[in-house]
Scaffold this active site. Structure first.
Site, mmCIF file in Angstrom:
data_model
loop_
_atom_site.group_PDB
_atom_site.id
_atom_site.type_symbol
_atom_site.label_atom_id
_atom_site.label_comp_id
_atom_site.label_asym_id
_atom_site.label_seq_id
_atom_site.Cartn_x
_atom_site.Cartn_y
_atom_site.Cartn_z
ATOM 1 N N LYS A 139 0.858 -1.194 0.000
ATOM 2 C CA LYS A 139 0.000 0.000 0.000
ATOM 3 C C LYS A 139 0.889 1.238 0.000
ATOM 4 O O LYS A 139 1.875 1.301 0.744
ATOM 5 C CB LYS A 139 -0.884 0.020 1.247
ATOM 6 C CG LYS A 139 -1.701 1.288 1.438
ATOM 7 C CD LYS A 139 -1.969 1.557 2.916
ATOM 8 C CE LYS A 139 -0.678 1.799 3.632
ATOM 9 N NZ LYS A 139 -0.725 2.640 4.819
ATOM 10 N N PRO A 161 9.738 -4.985 3.274
ATOM 11 C CA PRO A 161 10.394 -4.688 4.550
ATOM 12 C C PRO A 161 9.367 -4.558 5.675
ATOM 13 O O PRO A 161 8.223 -4.160 5.455
ATOM 14 C CB PRO A 161 11.094 -3.351 4.285
ATOM 15 C CG PRO A 161 11.204 -3.249 2.804
ATOM 16 C CD PRO A 161 10.022 -3.971 2.242
ATOM 17 N N GLY A 165 5.887 1.304 6.370
ATOM 18 C CA GLY A 165 4.913 2.254 5.849
ATOM 19 C C GLY A 165 4.186 1.782 4.614
ATOM 20 O O GLY A 165 3.531 2.568 3.930
ATOM 21 N N LEU A 166 4.273 0.459 4.322
ATOM 22 C CA LEU A 166 3.625 -0.100 3.128
ATOM 23 C C LEU A 166 2.426 -0.991 3.475
ATOM 24 O O LEU A 166 1.896 -1.667 2.589
ATOM 25 C CB LEU A 166 4.646 -0.897 2.311
ATOM 26 C CG LEU A 166 5.801 -0.085 1.723
ATOM 27 C CD1 LEU A 166 6.816 -1.008 1.040
ATOM 28 C CD2 LEU A 166 5.301 0.966 0.738
ATOM 29 N N GLY A 167 2.019 -1.002 4.727
ATOM 30 C CA GLY A 167 0.842 -1.772 5.110
ATOM 31 C C GLY A 167 1.021 -3.267 5.001
ATOM 32 O O GLY A 167 0.032 -3.997 4.842
ATOM 33 N N GLY A 168 2.241 -3.775 5.088
ATOM 34 C CA GLY A 168 2.503 -5.190 4.834
ATOM 35 C C GLY A 168 1.732 -6.140 5.716
ATOM 36 O O GLY A 168 1.117 -7.096 5.241
ATOM 37 N N SER A 194 -1.056 -5.625 7.455
ATOM 38 C CA SER A 194 -2.488 -5.547 7.159
ATOM 39 C C SER A 194 -2.812 -6.200 5.830
ATOM 40 O O SER A 194 -3.851 -6.848 5.673
ATOM 41 C CB SER A 194 -2.943 -4.091 7.157
ATOM 42 O OG SER A 194 -2.804 -3.508 8.433
ATOM 43 N N ASP A 227 -5.624 -0.001 9.039
ATOM 44 C CA ASP A 227 -5.441 -0.248 7.611
ATOM 45 C C ASP A 227 -6.136 -1.520 7.141
ATOM 46 O O ASP A 227 -6.034 -1.877 5.964
ATOM 47 C CB ASP A 227 -3.940 -0.387 7.279
ATOM 48 C CG ASP A 227 -3.200 0.936 7.357
ATOM 49 O OD1 ASP A 227 -3.863 1.986 7.453
ATOM 50 O OD2 ASP A 227 -1.957 0.917 7.326
#
Length: 285
Positions: free
Chosen positions: A9, A93, A97-100, A102, A135
């Site tokens: 995301k 990673p 901050g990429l919503g991994g 969720s 998220d």
């Protein structure tokens, strides 16, 4: 075995208001999803979670993992015993901050519905995702949308595909610490920018609209991890970059490019400049 992509995301902008009476932060963000991400698989076998992938070492396979939280909530809501083996290939990673997390949870909810509760409605599946985190719902449906409230109120938006480069300098940002730093700085501005994005159909129009927005958490994240400022400076110094910004609460930054070839060129250039970083060209859609 069945598997599903858990896409990254990206917050194209993130406007955050002062904390309210509940100490939560109302926000507005435009989110899009990449064609890269983690991979979640479901198969018959002993109920457990296994991990592999380049970032598996930074992730717990215990009860605090959001995948297992999603399984528990799904089993309770559906009234079923989930007897399945789960496997996560962690390509994104951690705390980036990429919503991994969720996105991983959203992917497993789709796989579980398909496997054991095909009649479950979208509304019921969404309610499960909402209980997993702010998220949760946006990362369940993976659709371009304005996110408001605390991130749970979604308004779908039509967006052109955007060639993009993601770069993470392999540092983690604590979301709680970033928000605490944001509060300490006390720079609270207006958050509504949706009118800037009315029926945009070209990359140039999107870039022009984004230049009227910001990521309010960037200054606090840079205080926590100063290397973020260096990454942004590197991106902004490249001719392929139309706009560079941090995503979410960091530390991943993104650059939007005019076309996929430009994104590939920028990706190779950033990998040369930042050999220890995670760098990926992708398309947001």
């Amino acid at each position: 075995m069945t598997s599903r992509l858990a896409p990254a995301k990206v917050n194209l902008y993130l406007h955050v208001a002062a904390p309210d009476a509940r100490r939560y932060h109302p926000l507005q963000s435009l989110v899009m999803f990449a064609d890269i991400g983690d991979e979640v698989a479901l198969s018959a076998g002993e109920s457990r979670l296994t991990l592999d992938g380049p970032f598996a070492a930074g992730l717990s396979s215990g009860d605090d993992n959001l995948i297992l939280k999603a399984v528990r909530r799904f089993a309770a809501a559906a009234g079923v015993n989930v007897d399945r083996a789960l496997h996560l290939t962690k390509n994104l990673p951690v705390a980036s901050g990429l919503g991994g997390g969720s996105a991983d949870a959203g992917a497993v909810l789709h796989l579980l519905r398909q496997a054991v509760a095909p009649d479950m409605s979208d509304a019921d599946l969404g309610a499960i995702a909402a209980g997993i985190g702010a998220d949760g719902v946006m990362c369940l449906w993976n659709r371009s949308a304005f996110a408001e409230g605390y991130g749970e109120i979604l308004t779908p938006v039509a967006m052109p595909e955007l060639p993009c480069v993601l770069i993470n300098p392999r540092v983690e940002c604590s979301t709680a610490a970033v928000y605490s730093g944001f509060d300490h700085l006390g720079r609270f501005e207006g958050i509504d920018a949706k009118a800037e994005f009315d029926r945009l159909s070209t990359i140039d129009a999107v870039i022009a609209a984004l230049k009227c927005t910001r990521n309010d958490l960037e200054p606090a994240a840079i205080r926590q991890q100063p290397v973020i400022a260096d990454v942004l400076a590197s991106l902004n110094g490249q001719p392929q970059t139309l706009l560079a910004r941090m995503s979410g609460s960091g530390a991943t930054c993104f650059a939007l490019c005019a076309n996929p070839d430009a994104a590939e060129t920028l990706s190779h250039r950033m990998q040369a400049l930042w050999p220890a970083a995670w760098v990926q060209a992708c398309t947001l859609g």
